[in-house]
Every structure is written in structure tokens, then in C-alpha cells.
Design a protein around this motif. Sequence first.
Motif, short mmCIF file in Angstrom:
data_model
loop_
_atom_site.label_atom_id
_atom_site.label_comp_id
_atom_site.label_asym_id
_atom_site.label_seq_id
_atom_site.Cartn_x
_atom_site.Cartn_y
_atom_site.Cartn_z
N CYS A 177 63.55 23.85 31.76
CA CYS A 177 62.51 24.24 32.70
C CYS A 177 62.71 25.71 33.06
O CYS A 177 63.82 26.21 33.10
CB CYS A 177 62.53 23.35 33.94
SG CYS A 177 63.71 23.81 35.19
N LYS A 178 61.60 26.38 33.30
CA LYS A 178 61.65 27.80 33.62
C LYS A 178 61.88 28.03 35.11
O LYS A 178 62.51 29.00 35.49
CB LYS A 178 60.34 28.48 33.19
CG LYS A 178 60.17 28.55 31.70
CD LYS A 178 58.87 29.25 31.37
CE LYS A 178 58.66 29.34 29.87
NZ LYS A 178 57.39 30.00 29.54
N ASN A 179 61.37 27.16 35.97
CA ASN A 179 61.47 27.33 37.40
C ASN A 179 61.75 25.96 38.01
O ASN A 179 60.84 25.16 38.23
CB ASN A 179 60.17 27.93 37.95
CG ASN A 179 60.26 28.25 39.42
OD1 ASN A 179 61.10 27.74 40.14
ND2 ASN A 179 59.36 29.11 39.87
N SER A 180 63.01 25.69 38.30
CA SER A 180 63.39 24.36 38.78
C SER A 180 62.82 24.08 40.16
O SER A 180 62.50 22.93 40.47
CB SER A 180 64.91 24.20 38.78
OG SER A 180 65.51 25.13 39.64
N LYS A 181 62.65 25.10 40.99
CA LYS A 181 62.10 24.89 42.33
C LYS A 181 60.65 24.41 42.23
O LYS A 181 60.25 23.47 42.92
CB LYS A 181 62.19 26.18 43.14
CG LYS A 181 61.82 26.02 44.58
CD LYS A 181 62.06 27.31 45.34
CE LYS A 181 61.70 27.15 46.80
NZ LYS A 181 61.92 28.40 47.54
N ALA A 182 59.86 25.04 41.37
CA ALA A 182 58.47 24.64 41.19
C ALA A 182 58.38 23.25 40.57
O ALA A 182 57.54 22.44 40.94
CB ALA A 182 57.74 25.65 40.32
N LEU A 188 55.71 25.28 32.57
CA LEU A 188 56.95 25.21 33.34
C LEU A 188 58.18 25.04 32.45
O LEU A 188 59.31 25.08 32.94
CB LEU A 188 56.89 24.03 34.33
CG LEU A 188 55.93 24.21 35.49
CD1 LEU A 188 55.82 22.91 36.28
CD2 LEU A 188 56.37 25.35 36.38
N ASN A 245 67.77 21.82 33.79
CA ASN A 245 68.20 22.88 32.88
C ASN A 245 68.22 22.38 31.44
O ASN A 245 67.83 23.11 30.52
CB ASN A 245 69.58 23.41 33.27
CG ASN A 245 69.51 24.29 34.49
OD1 ASN A 245 68.48 24.85 34.81
ND2 ASN A 245 70.62 24.39 35.20
#
Length: 183
Positions: free
Chosen positions: A110-115, A149, A106
Motif C-alpha cells: 500500500c502507498k498510504n497506510s493511513k488512507a 492506493l 506494507n
Amino acid sequence: MLKELLGDELYSQVTEKLGDKKIMVDDGNFIPKSRFDQVNQAKKDLEVQLKDRDTQLADLSKNNKDNESLLNQIKDLQALNKQTTTDYESKINQMKFDHALEGALNNAKCKNSKALRALLDIDNVKLNEGKLEGLEEQLNKLKESDSYLFDLETTPANTGGLGNFGRSGAEVNMFDFNFQSLK
């Protein structure tokens, strides 16, 4: 500490908006009090369970020294208890690691932590005294190779679409638009 960061006026607005909700600050990262309470309660429950098992085992061994099969059973229970303690400690350490990693991602915007986690080599990231070692280098490489990302604070150029600016760059006020002419 939060009051020092925000100043008196903004701090009073934030506390007024939060009402009776509380937040906690951990090394500069905000964590919800409910999440802290949840993890803290789980830890306390596990400690109580471990103390109860130890007490039961000690009582059994004092009262039944003559029974060899019971002593063997106690040894088996003690071994199981030691394994359970190790399992709980590893789960707690994994929770700490996951929380620190999520906070670091965070902070890296990052926009998508899972990716992003899928692209990281998690085996080379270690949590040492609350700091993640080996993560920053990987994030810097990913910011160069997969910048989509991350939210890299770039302002978009004038696209000329509807909004505050028209194609010529003149300001367009949507409230001045005459909807009657559409009939």
C-alpha cells in the motif's frame, strides 16, 4: 536465516552496511531492533509495577487484619489493580494488532497506510495467533475498487519526456547535451 535468504555475498554487504545496527525477523517481516526493545522494555516495566503492587497489598493485609477500613481500602486497591492489569493487557494487545496490521499493509504494497486504514472495516479484522483474519478479503476488494492506493508493479509507458528515451524511442544521453548552445 537472513544469510540463507540473501546468500553469502549479499549478506556480507548488508551486514557491512548495517555496522553495529541490528534487525530482527518476525515471521518473515523485518522489524527494527529499537522498536522491539521499546515494546519489550514497556512490557517489563509494567510487569515490575504489577509485582510491586501485589507485594504491597499482601504486606498491608498481613499486618493490619484488625482494621476494617484498611481491609476495605485493600479490597478497593485490589479491584483497581485488577482493572489496571486489564487495561495494560488491552493496550499490549492493541499494540500487537497495530503492528501486525501495519506489516500486512506494507506486504500488500500500500502507498498510504493511513488512507487505507480509513477504508478498512477494522471491527471485522481479528488478530488470531499472529495472523490477521478478515483483512485479505477487504484488501482484495480495495485493490479492485481503489487500486491507486497500492503499488501494483506496472511499468509506465514511454511518456516521451526528458529522461532516457526521447519521443521517437531513441535513447537520449543527457551528458552529450551541449549546454554551450543555450547561451
